[in-house]
Scaffold this motif. Structure first.
Motif, PDB file in Angstrom:
ATOM      1  N   GLY A 184     -38.353 -68.038  -9.732  1.00  0.00           N
ATOM      2  CA  GLY A 184     -36.623 -69.447  -9.618  1.00  0.00           C
ATOM      3  C   GLY A 184     -36.308 -68.876 -10.226  1.00  0.00           C
ATOM      4  N   ALA A 185     -36.807 -68.634 -11.918  1.00  0.00           N
ATOM      5  CA  ALA A 185     -35.863 -68.395 -13.470  1.00  0.00           C
ATOM      6  C   ALA A 185     -34.269 -67.419 -12.434  1.00  0.00           C
ATOM      7  N   GLU A 186     -34.285 -66.505 -11.774  1.00  0.00           N
ATOM      8  CA  GLU A 186     -33.097 -65.547 -10.969  1.00  0.00           C
ATOM      9  C   GLU A 186     -32.609 -66.507 -10.472  1.00  0.00           C
ATOM     10  N   LEU A 187     -33.166 -67.246  -9.531  1.00  0.00           N
ATOM     11  CA  LEU A 187     -32.103 -67.965  -8.821  1.00  0.00           C
ATOM     12  C   LEU A 187     -31.466 -69.864  -9.795  1.00  0.00           C
ATOM     13  N   ARG A 188     -32.345 -69.770 -11.366  1.00  0.00           N
ATOM     14  CA  ARG A 188     -31.542 -70.876 -11.931  1.00  0.00           C
ATOM     15  C   ARG A 188     -31.891 -71.808 -11.345  1.00  0.00           C
ATOM     16  N   LEU A 189     -32.813 -72.234 -11.009  1.00  0.00           N
ATOM     17  CA  LEU A 189     -33.566 -73.136 -10.135  1.00  0.00           C
ATOM     18  C   LEU A 189     -34.487 -74.708 -10.630  1.00  0.00           C
ATOM     19  N   TRP A 190     -35.145 -73.704 -12.109  1.00  0.00           N
ATOM     20  CA  TRP A 190     -35.343 -75.030 -12.690  1.00  0.00           C
ATOM     21  C   TRP A 190     -34.496 -75.265 -14.081  1.00  0.00           C
ATOM     22  N   HIS A 191     -34.071 -77.178 -14.191  1.00  0.00           N
ATOM     23  CA  HIS A 191     -33.691 -76.933 -14.673  1.00  0.00           C
ATOM     24  C   HIS A 191     -33.987 -76.661 -16.406  1.00  0.00           C
ATOM     25  N   HIS A 192     -34.918 -76.625 -16.641  1.00  0.00           N
ATOM     26  CA  HIS A 192     -35.419 -76.663 -18.027  1.00  0.00           C
ATOM     27  C   HIS A 192     -36.074 -74.672 -17.468  1.00  0.00           C
ATOM     28  N   ASP A 227     -43.591 -84.048 -13.065  1.00  0.00           N
ATOM     29  CA  ASP A 227     -41.986 -84.668 -12.739  1.00  0.00           C
ATOM     30  C   ASP A 227     -41.107 -83.436 -13.516  1.00  0.00           C
ATOM     31  N   VAL A 228     -40.284 -82.722 -12.459  1.00  0.00           N
ATOM     32  CA  VAL A 228     -40.172 -81.841 -13.098  1.00  0.00           C
ATOM     33  C   VAL A 228     -38.425 -81.931 -11.922  1.00  0.00           C
ATOM     34  N   SER A 237     -28.305 -75.304  -5.460  1.00  0.00           N
ATOM     35  CA  SER A 237     -27.169 -74.156  -5.077  1.00  0.00           C
ATOM     36  C   SER A 237     -26.209 -75.082  -6.216  1.00  0.00           C
ATOM     37  N   ASP A 238     -25.637 -75.990  -5.516  1.00  0.00           N
ATOM     38  CA  ASP A 238     -24.391 -76.593  -6.039  1.00  0.00           C
ATOM     39  C   ASP A 238     -24.472 -77.112  -7.208  1.00  0.00           C
ATOM     40  N   GLY A 239     -25.170 -76.627  -8.429  1.00  0.00           N
ATOM     41  CA  GLY A 239     -25.631 -77.001  -9.377  1.00  0.00           C
ATOM     42  C   GLY A 239     -26.538 -78.820  -9.319  1.00  0.00           C
ATOM     43  N   SER A 240     -26.455 -79.460  -8.817  1.00  0.00           N
ATOM     44  CA  SER A 240     -26.154 -80.443  -8.656  1.00  0.00           C
ATOM     45  C   SER A 240     -28.526 -80.896  -9.008  1.00  0.00           C
ATOM     46  N   PRO A 241     -28.252 -81.552  -9.943  1.00  0.00           N
ATOM     47  CA  PRO A 241     -29.676 -81.961 -10.223  1.00  0.00           C
ATOM     48  C   PRO A 241     -30.634 -82.488  -9.317  1.00  0.00           C
ATOM     49  N   ILE A 242     -32.018 -82.191  -9.319  1.00  0.00           N
ATOM     50  CA  ILE A 242     -33.063 -82.575  -7.984  1.00  0.00           C
ATOM     51  C   ILE A 242     -33.842 -82.794  -9.415  1.00  0.00           C
ATOM     52  N   GLU A 243     -34.460 -84.198  -8.908  1.00  0.00           N
ATOM     53  CA  GLU A 243     -35.895 -84.780  -9.881  1.00  0.00           C
ATOM     54  C   GLU A 243     -37.382 -84.545  -8.703  1.00  0.00           C
ATOM     55  N   CYS A 244     -38.120 -84.216  -8.760  1.00  0.00           N
ATOM     56  CA  CYS A 244     -39.154 -83.341  -8.106  1.00  0.00           C
ATOM     57  C   CYS A 244     -40.607 -83.382  -8.904  1.00  0.00           C
ATOM     58  N   SER A 245     -41.077 -84.369  -8.043  1.00  0.00           N
ATOM     59  CA  SER A 245     -42.676 -84.340  -9.143  1.00  0.00           C
ATOM     60  C   SER A 245     -43.379 -83.281  -7.799  1.00  0.00           C
ATOM     61  N   GLU A 285     -43.270 -82.590 -19.445  1.00  0.00           N
ATOM     62  CA  GLU A 285     -42.433 -83.247 -20.217  1.00  0.00           C
ATOM     63  C   GLU A 285     -41.859 -83.240 -21.587  1.00  0.00           C
ATOM     64  N   ALA A 286     -43.296 -83.910 -22.471  1.00  0.00           N
ATOM     65  CA  ALA A 286     -43.996 -83.387 -23.705  1.00  0.00           C
ATOM     66  C   ALA A 286     -43.076 -81.765 -24.358  1.00  0.00           C
ATOM     67  N   VAL A 287     -43.689 -80.808 -23.571  1.00  0.00           N
ATOM     68  CA  VAL A 287     -43.385 -79.421 -23.926  1.00  0.00           C
ATOM     69  C   VAL A 287     -41.541 -79.220 -24.279  1.00  0.00           C
ATOM     70  N   VAL A 288     -41.057 -79.887 -22.743  1.00  0.00           N
ATOM     71  CA  VAL A 288     -39.703 -79.576 -22.710  1.00  0.00           C
ATOM     72  C   VAL A 288     -38.840 -80.254 -23.418  1.00  0.00           C
ATOM     73  N   TRP A 289     -39.070 -81.405 -23.644  1.00  0.00           N
ATOM     74  CA  TRP A 289     -38.743 -82.038 -24.670  1.00  0.00           C
ATOM     75  C   TRP A 289     -38.591 -81.309 -26.260  1.00  0.00           C
ATOM     76  N   ALA A 290     -40.015 -81.522 -26.836  1.00  0.00           N
ATOM     77  CA  ALA A 290     -40.118 -80.536 -28.140  1.00  0.00           C
ATOM     78  C   ALA A 290     -39.531 -79.336 -27.642  1.00  0.00           C
ATOM     79  N   ARG A 291     -39.664 -78.523 -26.539  1.00  0.00           N
ATOM     80  CA  ARG A 291     -38.506 -77.206 -26.816  1.00  0.00           C
ATOM     81  C   ARG A 291     -37.029 -77.170 -26.797  1.00  0.00           C
ATOM     82  N   GLU A 292     -36.965 -78.138 -26.491  1.00  0.00           N
ATOM     83  CA  GLU A 292     -35.368 -78.474 -26.451  1.00  0.00           C
ATOM     84  C   GLU A 292     -34.885 -78.709 -28.133  1.00  0.00           C
TER      85      GLU A 292
END
Length: 500
Positions: free
Chosen positions: A313-321, A342-343, A348-356, A477-484
């Protein structure tokens, strides 16, 4: 008189030397059944050192030694080899068990044969009893018989001289349902254990030649008319003095059923995976490279299956964070599952996708993998954001709302992750900073309780307050918020205000 005494004069010098050096025991018996001489081997086979210990006559011999067949049945006087020879019968070998009367625990297994020696005028001169020690051989055969009968592995023994089955163990009878009397004495061509072998003719040649038969799958006819799938192998052995073939069998029916069940299970999983309307993906646990994705995943992300397979997923730049993938891996390695989290994905076109996202460890063959389940909640998130915007618009001129309604609207906005709750680090209390740092380290409520010396209830209150302030709804989400914001562990506390 002992074994070293002078043999009877009717033995030539050359014959005396021959008899003295034989490995077989030799006992000379006169026509009146007097025991006149025995070589050292014969004495040793009876556990004595002097010929007198054998007895002066055959009758005395029988009073000093028990003589029985191997089935413990006594040998009658008239059936003893010396008696048969005296009556002019042709010599024949008989196997007997011999033990001293006064030492019944000592016993030997002997093959006996007796014949008459004639003089130059063709008149009977004396009798020779030849003793062949078979104690060790029969003991080994007894051990083999015990092991053969007790061995749970199914087995048959076929005599090579006439290709008939002479032994069958309980394992084979249990596997097939036959009785032993239905198989013992049956010819190999009548009960054909190679009927299902592809190279049957070659196997028959090996059997007749008494050569090792390698493992071969075959089918055995059962007494109820059915057939049993097995693997058979043959090993040449000797049973007594006869050349035989030991056949061993492995029942492969349980394996066949297990393989069929596994195939059916894999087919069901494959169909459910492929046809599921929910986006699914399977990734390796170590490198997190996608091993398979279903059609719903390609629709959700816009990534073709060929693009996704073999890449992470990292190679595909799939994860927003960027920390999302490491968070999933850590959770799977620690507990084997990841509860609904929630992630945000990037299409593939760069648009965000909200997922559980829900994930769990699975095994594909011998490889450790992760099953990823993506529920698209983009529309739900958009609806929540629209609702929050509407609340903000109303709250800009809320003079006509009561104070309690305004507070409830503000509280609802905080719970749904609105911008009002998007606080900075400087708005967090010292305890909330401690809790946030421990969450970044992957600590659970119990571990945080032990580290901070607070009750679990108090910890949960601090976690709830922290979530509301920073506008998140889960630990990830808290981890992502903190690391940002550059926080990966406990942060420095705010300095205490100076007094005065």
């Amino acid at each position: 008189m002992n074994a070293r005494s002078t043999p009877p004069v009717h033995l030539s010098r050359q014959l005396r030397q021959l008899v003295s050096g034989l490995d077989d025991g030799i006992v000379l018996v006169e026509l009146d059944q007097t025991i006149s001489w025995a070589n050292e081997r014969a004495l040793a086979l009876h556990g004595v050192s002097h010929i007198a210990d054998l007895g002066a006559t055959v009758d005395e011999y029988r009073k000093r030694f028990h003589v029985t067949y191997r089935n413990k049945r006594p040998v009658k006087t008239e059936d003893f080899p010396v008696e048969r020879a005296a009556k002019g019968e042709r010599p024949r070998e008989v196997t007997v068990m011999i033990s001293p009367i006064d030492e019944p625990n000592d016993s030997w297994t002997h093959d006996l044969r007796c014949f008459v020696i004639y003089d130059a005028d063709d008149r009977p001169s004396f009798m020779v009893l030849v003793i062949d020690d078979e104690t060790d051989r029969y003991a080994a055969e007894d051990r083999f018989e015990s092991a053969f009968r007790a061995n749970p592995a199914p087995a048959l023994i076929c005599r090579l001289s006439d290709l008939r089955f002479v032994r069958v163990n309980a394992g084979f009878l249990e596997m097939t349902g036959y009785r032993s009397d239905e198989l013992i004495g049956t010819a190999a061509h009548e009960f054909d254990i190679f009927a299902g072998c592809e190279d049957r003719e070659r196997i028959i040649e090996l059997l007749k030649a008494g050569r090792t038969i390698p493992q071969n799958p075959t089918e055995i006819a059962l007494p109820d008319g059915g057939r049993k799938h097995v693997i058979v192998a043959g090993q040449p052995i000797r049973v007594g003095k006869e050349h035989c073939m030991l056949f061993t069998f492995a029942d492969i029916e349980p394996r066949r059923r297990a393989e069929a069940a596994l195939r059916a299970s894999e087919e069901r999983f494959s169909k459910a995976f492929t046809l599921s309307p929910i986006a699914l993906a399977i990734a390796s646990l170590d490198r997190f490279e996608f091993a398979d994705v279903n059609d719903a995943f390609t629709v959700l992300t816009g990534l073709a299956k060929e693009q996704a397979l073999g890449r992470s997923g990292a190679e595909l730049r799939l994860w927003h964070h960027t920390a999302t993938q490491q968070h999933i891996q850590r959770a799977i390695k620690e507990s084997g599952t990841l509860a609904a989290t929630d992630v945000r994905l990037r299409a593939s076109d760069g648009s965000p996708i909200e997922c559980s996202l829900t994930a769990g460890a699975i095994a594909i063959g011998e490889a450790a993998c992760v099953l990823l389940v993506f529920h698209d909640i983009t529309e739900r998130k958009r609806s929540e954001e629209e609702l929050i915007e509407a609340i903000e618009a109303v709250m800009t001129d809320a003079s006509w709302f009561s104070r309690s309604i305004v507070e409830k609207l503000a509280s609802f906005k905080q719970m749904t992750g609105g911008t009002i709750a998007a606080a900075g680090l400087d708005t967090l209390s010292d305890r909330e900073r401690d809790v946030l740092g421990l969450i970044c380290q992957g600590r659970n409520d119990k571990q945080m309780s032990e580290t901070l010396h607070l009750s679990p209830h108090t910890i949960r209150n601090h976690v709830g307050s922290l979530y509301r302030k920073i506008g998140v709804g889960s630990r990830s989400e808290a981890v992502v918020w903190a690391r940002e914001r550059g926080v990966t562990g406990p942060t420095a506390r705010k300095p205490a205000p100076k007094k005065g």
